[in-house]
Design an enzyme around this catalytic site. Structure first.
Site, PDB file in Angstrom:
ATOM      1  N   ASP A 152      29.558  50.862  52.407  1.00 45.79           N
ATOM      2  CA  ASP A 152      29.151  50.957  53.822  1.00 45.79           C
ATOM      3  C   ASP A 152      27.662  51.241  53.925  1.00 45.79           C
ATOM      4  O   ASP A 152      27.033  50.907  54.932  1.00 45.79           O
ATOM      5  CB  ASP A 152      29.901  52.116  54.513  1.00 45.79           C
ATOM      6  CG  ASP A 152      31.408  51.958  54.371  1.00 45.79           C
ATOM      7  OD1 ASP A 152      32.099  52.974  54.127  1.00 45.79           O
ATOM      8  OD2 ASP A 152      31.879  50.807  54.448  1.00 45.79           O
ATOM      9  N   LYS A 194      13.439  60.642  43.173  1.00 43.66           N
ATOM     10  CA  LYS A 194      14.487  60.108  42.271  1.00 43.66           C
ATOM     11  C   LYS A 194      14.048  60.330  40.832  1.00 43.66           C
ATOM     12  O   LYS A 194      12.875  60.150  40.508  1.00 43.66           O
ATOM     13  CB  LYS A 194      14.652  58.597  42.549  1.00 43.66           C
ATOM     14  CG  LYS A 194      15.103  58.240  43.955  1.00 43.66           C
ATOM     15  CD  LYS A 194      14.916  56.736  44.218  1.00 43.66           C
ATOM     16  CE  LYS A 194      13.428  56.413  44.350  1.00 43.66           C
ATOM     17  NZ  LYS A 194      13.181  55.001  44.709  1.00 43.66           N
TER      18      LYS A 194
HETATM   19  O1  LIG Z   1       4.091  56.102  40.896  1.00 40.17           O
HETATM   20  C1  LIG Z   1       4.786  56.128  41.882  1.00 40.17           C
HETATM   21  O2  LIG Z   1       4.664  56.993  42.784  1.00 40.17           O
HETATM   22  C2  LIG Z   1       5.927  55.127  41.925  1.00 40.17           C
HETATM   23  O3  LIG Z   1       5.723  54.101  41.020  1.00 40.17           O
HETATM   24  C3  LIG Z   1       6.124  54.373  43.201  1.00 40.17           C
HETATM   25  O4  LIG Z   1       5.590  54.945  44.238  1.00 40.17           O
HETATM   26  C4  LIG Z   1       7.605  54.056  43.266  1.00 40.17           C
HETATM   27  O5  LIG Z   1       8.003  53.798  44.563  1.00 40.17           O
HETATM   28  P1  LIG Z   1       9.528  53.306  44.766  1.00 40.17           P
HETATM   29  O6  LIG Z   1       9.750  52.216  43.754  1.00 40.17           O
HETATM   30  O7  LIG Z   1      10.403  54.508  44.512  1.00 40.17           O
HETATM   31  O8  LIG Z   1       9.550  52.802  46.200  1.00 40.17           O
END
Ligand SMILES: O=C(O)[C@H](O)[C@H](O)COP(=O)(O)O
Ligand SMILES: [Mg+2]
Length: 303
Positions: free
Chosen positions: A22, A227
């Site tokens: 969902d 994350k």
């Molecule tokens: O170095 C960083 O901050 C990250 O590579 C980048 O900002 C990742 O962004 P996302 O792929 O989580 O949108």
């Protein structure tokens, strides 16, 4: 051969996979776009999912932009969105400082190594901060700076946290301030520790690379609030009332997006090959972090 199922060109497999969820948590950099270049089919795929009444949440580790900044980027890209659908690492860090860490005022001030996205989200949580985009720090360090940091006359006594993120204006002076606050006992946090940033269809230094001088000098890792931090997943679950089993994480990076989804116990994870992770990294039976399914690019979900 990979334990992940390849769905590009598999119309039936795509329909069956999408029907299991969902809510789709979408990573941004490397999935929707590379910098300002949107990948083909991105807009149409998001529209298709919304037409199927799927809920979309944009979960980015890029702390250079606030939720409002991302809303502006979505608007510029012609992607219909709501600011409340955005949940970035800068916001995740701001709510961690204000609602979890909760240092007693006035010792809750944050020294920022990063861009305006972090400052805006700290403001949204009424967390005081210094450093960041302060133009007075965009210069070479002087002997007076060394002396002032050493004797404390240049230090703000209310700083209780150092928060490190992606900073396109990093320099020795800013790092020296951050390092000195850490040595004075400040809590060491990071919005995220991605090693690289997907940009212009290649890779550049990520937030983790920017903060690594502090890790080397201080000898300790920061607590990262992006994350794959499950503090971020818990905050997202709380805000969006997720049914984790009916939620899928879509990402381009194994050690952030896919790990985030797996450790969060989500119903599924979908990897796209337009960002950081290369196909070879999920091949072979010995791989630890493997998505449920993968496609060459997001637009392949259009079947
Ligand atoms: O170095 C960083 O901050 C990250 O590579 C980048 O900002 C990742 O962004 P996302 O792929 O989580 O949108
Ligand atoms: Mg990404």
């Amino acid at each position: 051969m990979s334990r992940a199922k390849y769905l590009t060109g598999d119309k039936e497999g795509i329909e069956e996979f999408l029907a299991r969820f969902d809510t789709f948590l979408f990573d941004c950099d490397g999935v929707l776009w590379s910098g300002d270049h949107m990948f083909p089919g991105t807009k149409e795929t998001l529209e298709m999912l919304r037409a199927k009444d799927k809920r979309l949440v944009f979960v980015t580790n890029n702390s250079t932009k606030s939720r409002a900044d991302y809303k502006k980027k979505f608007d510029k890209m012609g992607i219909p969105s709501d600011v409340e659908e955005v949940f970035g690492s800068a916001y995740s860090a701001a709510i961690y400082v204000s609602r979890i860490l909760k240092l007693p005022s006035p010792k809750n001030k944050v020294y920022v190594l990063g861009e305006a996205g972090i400052e805006t989200e700290l403001d949204s949580e009424n967390v005081p901060h210094i450093g960041g985009t302060d133009p007075s720090l965009r210069r070479d360090i002087t002997q007076a700076d060394f002396d002032g940091l050493a004797d404390g006359s240049l230090l703000d006594p209310d700083v209780g946290v150092v928060l490190s993120g992606l900073d396109f204006h990093v320099n020795y002076l800013k790092l020296a301030h951050a390092f000195t606050y850490l040595r004075k006992g400040a809590v060491f946090l990071a919005t995220n520790t991605d090693s690289t940033l997907p940009m212009s269809h290649t890779l550049f230094l990520g937030a983790g690379a920017i903060g690594s001088p502090l890790v080397t000098a201080y000898g300790k890792d920061p607590v990262a609030l992006g994350k794959p931090s499950q503090a971020m997943m818990d905050a997202i679950e709380g805000k969006f009332k997720l049914d984790r089993n009916r939620t899928c994480m879509v990402g381009d990076r194994l050690n952030t997006d896919i790990q985030f989804g797996i450790e969060g116990g989500l119903g599924g994870t979908l990897l796209v090959l337009t960002g950081v992770t290369q196909k070879e990294e999920i091949m072979g039976e010995d791989k630890v972090v493997v998505p449920s399914v993968y496609v060459d690019k997001l637009g392949d979900l259009l079947g």
